[in-house]
Design an enzyme around this catalytic site. Structure first.
Site, PDB file in Angstrom:
ATOM      1  N   SER A 251     -12.749 -37.944 101.353  1.00 34.46           N
ATOM      2  CA  SER A 251     -11.529 -37.420 101.953  1.00 34.46           C
ATOM      3  C   SER A 251     -10.273 -37.819 101.175  1.00 34.46           C
ATOM      4  O   SER A 251     -10.222 -37.595  99.979  1.00 34.46           O
ATOM      5  CB  SER A 251     -11.473 -37.900 103.406  1.00 34.46           C
ATOM      6  OG  SER A 251     -10.727 -37.003 104.134  1.00 34.46           O
ATOM      7  N   TRP A 342     -11.249 -27.425 107.405  1.00 35.22           N
ATOM      8  CA  TRP A 342      -9.906 -27.922 107.066  1.00 35.22           C
ATOM      9  C   TRP A 342      -9.821 -28.237 105.564  1.00 35.22           C
ATOM     10  O   TRP A 342      -8.788 -28.061 104.930  1.00 35.22           O
ATOM     11  CB  TRP A 342      -9.650 -29.175 107.916  1.00 35.22           C
ATOM     12  CG  TRP A 342      -8.360 -29.922 107.740  1.00 35.22           C
ATOM     13  CD1 TRP A 342      -8.227 -31.216 107.343  1.00 35.22           C
ATOM     14  CD2 TRP A 342      -7.027 -29.462 108.023  1.00 35.22           C
ATOM     15  NE1 TRP A 342      -6.906 -31.585 107.353  1.00 35.22           N
ATOM     16  CE2 TRP A 342      -6.147 -30.530 107.772  1.00 35.22           C
ATOM     17  CE3 TRP A 342      -6.498 -28.246 108.469  1.00 35.22           C
ATOM     18  CZ2 TRP A 342      -4.758 -30.431 107.939  1.00 35.22           C
ATOM     19  CZ3 TRP A 342      -5.113 -28.142 108.635  1.00 35.22           C
ATOM     20  CH2 TRP A 342      -4.273 -29.232 108.359  1.00 35.22           C
ATOM     21  N   HIS A 393     -16.869 -33.660 108.807  1.00 29.25           N
ATOM     22  CA  HIS A 393     -16.133 -34.434 107.805  1.00 29.25           C
ATOM     23  C   HIS A 393     -16.590 -35.896 107.883  1.00 29.25           C
ATOM     24  O   HIS A 393     -16.194 -36.624 108.803  1.00 29.25           O
ATOM     25  CB  HIS A 393     -14.655 -34.291 108.174  1.00 29.25           C
ATOM     26  CG  HIS A 393     -13.706 -34.911 107.212  1.00 29.25           C
ATOM     27  ND1 HIS A 393     -13.487 -34.406 105.965  1.00 29.25           N
ATOM     28  CD2 HIS A 393     -12.887 -35.986 107.334  1.00 29.25           C
ATOM     29  CE1 HIS A 393     -12.573 -35.140 105.362  1.00 29.25           C
ATOM     30  NE2 HIS A 393     -12.202 -36.111 106.166  1.00 29.25           N
TER      31      HIS A 393
HETATM   32  C1  GCU Z   1      -6.514 -35.523 107.083  1.00 30.46           C
HETATM   33  C2  GCU Z   1      -5.820 -34.891 105.902  1.00 30.46           C
HETATM   34  C3  GCU Z   1      -6.806 -34.604 104.771  1.00 30.46           C
HETATM   35  C4  GCU Z   1      -7.584 -35.860 104.440  1.00 30.46           C
HETATM   36  C5  GCU Z   1      -8.221 -36.411 105.682  1.00 30.46           C
HETATM   37  C6  GCU Z   1      -8.932 -37.751 105.517  1.00 30.46           C
HETATM   38  O1  GCU Z   1      -7.369 -34.597 107.685  1.00 30.46           O
HETATM   39  O2  GCU Z   1      -5.184 -33.738 106.339  1.00 30.46           O
HETATM   40  O3  GCU Z   1      -6.118 -34.156 103.627  1.00 30.46           O
HETATM   41  O4  GCU Z   1      -8.527 -35.590 103.434  1.00 30.46           O
HETATM   42  O5  GCU Z   1      -7.234 -36.639 106.668  1.00 30.46           O
HETATM   43  O6  GCU Z   1      -8.578 -38.516 104.633  1.00 30.46           O
HETATM   44  O7  GCU Z   1      -9.804 -38.035 106.341  1.00 30.46           O
END
Ligand code: GCU
Length: 415
Positions: A251, A342, A393
């Site tokens: 992420s 997302w 995610h």
């Molecule tokens: C949020 C953010 C993402 C990121 C994520 C994370 O969703 O919008 O860009 O990758 O957090 O780090 O879990």
């Protein structure tokens, strides 16, 4: 009074409806509404010349692209000589059921009368003379990654112990002959706004937001820097395979891993796990999180200049496929999750596919002509790997198994 109340209720309704509309417009999940876009060509120089040889890519085009990302997105760290002092604070050759050596190392960074400490947790498989190694920062502190009771809690962790173990397949990693090194990302930059003074930046003479130039890095640049400093230490160890270091991040830390791996060519492989917007995913696609959304939600992640592209991503002089291309010819793996729209899985795949043409300069097969793979069916071509797995995610055993399998094949294990 009644009329006034009605009026207020009406105004509130109008605002809520407006909010819903704005929200819906901001996040597109409809492939037919992605829009048309033209990607900058990774193999066309600023002067219009086409790059056809790897020598020209390395000497001229690669530095051009690095500068574009430094000036417009991730920013730079000012020149500075930072001293790193290593202290082993704990060690055991009987960890993880006797299969691993555990070592916990405190690195003290110092410069300009300032110092910062990072605690690194390392597991090494026993009996392997030269271990390939995963360097991967963690979100909640070292002790949250394992049930191992001897792991010391990271200084800024408020999350107790063992609550993120499912993301850290340590047994699998060790059983596969790999070492792993992790640190809490807060040690280099707490993940919040207005904390420059608590980060590593004062070591570089940057003490607050007021000291930031348009192209000064912020937290992503700092997290990437932290991964490289862990590698500095690992490279001092005899039982680490210097040719087989891998940087992996999930992420926001996947964005940092890509940036780190793009810059630091000592990493032989780079893994982006669900890195999404401003990570592996193309910025020009209007799908899922956008550059505007990310800059508004996380103004401490990217350099200030990045915000100037909020309203017009097509004016960005680069796109994320060129970030991946900077990793060529080294191995790169981009992974997405089906329920993580997302992060725009399709945009992550297209980005890797476009980057793979730079790998062709080195004689590697590319992803050209391949369509988006089926779920849970990794697609590996040349030195580029991709999968989209079922689920949310997250980081799962499936992800780690794929990274290890890919590394086994691409980094040609010597042991
Ligand atoms: C949020 C953010 C993402 C990121 C994520 C994370 O969703 O919008 O860009 O990758 O957090 O780090 O879990």
């Amino acid at each position: 009074m009644k009329t006034r109340n009605h009026l207020i209720a009406g105004i509130i309704t109008v605002f809520s409806l407006m909010g819903t509309t704005v929200q819906a417009q901001e996040t597109n999940y409809d492939e037919s509404k992605v829009g048309t876009y033209v990607l900058p060509d990774a193999l066309t120089m600023h002067n219009g010349q086409e790059v056809v040889k790897k020598e020209q890519w390395e000497a001229e085009r690669r530095p051009e692209i690095i500068k574009l990302f430094q000036d417009n997105e991730y920013g730079i760290l000012p020149e500075a000589i930072i001293n790193s002092n290593y202290r082993i604070v704990e060690e055991s050759d009987n960890a993880l059921g006797g299969k691993a050596i555990r070592r916990q190392v405190e690195i003290t960074f110092s410069n300009k009368g300032q110092s910062r400490k990072m605690l690194v947790l390392i597991y090494l498989p026993k009996g392997v003379k030269k271990c390939p190694v995963f360097v991967s920062p963690n979100f909640q502190g070292n002790a949250t990654t394992t049930t191992d009771p001897y792991v010391i809690e990271s200084q800024f962790s408020t999350n107790g112990r063992a609550n993120q173990t499912s993301r850290w397949s340590y047994e699998l990693i060790i059983n596969s002959g790999y070492a792993v090194a992790t640190f809490h990302y807060f040690d280099v930059y707490p993940d919040k706004d207005n904390v420059v003074s608590e980060s590593i930046y004062p070591l570089f003479g940057i003490n607050s937001n007021d000291d930031l130039l348009d192209n000064t890095g912020k937290s992503i640049a700092a997290w990437a820097w932290g991964c490289s400093r862990v590698l500095d230490y690992l490279l001092t160890l005899d039982n680490i395979d210097k040719e087989r270091a891998i940087v992996m991040g999930h992420s926001r830390l996947g964005k940092a891993a890509l940036w780190c791996g793009a810059m630091d060519q000592r990493f032989a492989m780079v893994v982006s796990n669900d890195s999404g917007c401003s990570g592996a995913a193309l910025s020009r696609r209007n799908y899922g999180e956008t550059v505007e959304r990310i800059n508004n939600s996380f103004p401490w992640w990217f350099c200030n200049k990045y915000q100037t592209y909020n309203q017009d991503v097509s004016s960005l002089p680069m796109d994320q496929h060129e970030l991946i291309a900077l990793i060529a010819p080294r191995a790169v793996y981009v992974a997405s999750a089906l329920e993580d729209q997302w992060a725009d899985p399709h945009g992550e795949f297209l980005s890797l596919q476009e980057a793979s043409k730079v790998y062709a300069l080195y004689g590697f097969d590319t992803l050209k002509g391949y369509s988006f793979p089926s779920v849970n069916e990794p697609l590996w071509k040349g030195n580029c790997g991709y999968h989209i797995r079922t689920g949310i995610h997250d980081v799962t055993d499936f992800d780690w198994e794929s990274y290890i399998g890919f590394a086994n094949e691409k980094l040609k294990l010597s042991e």
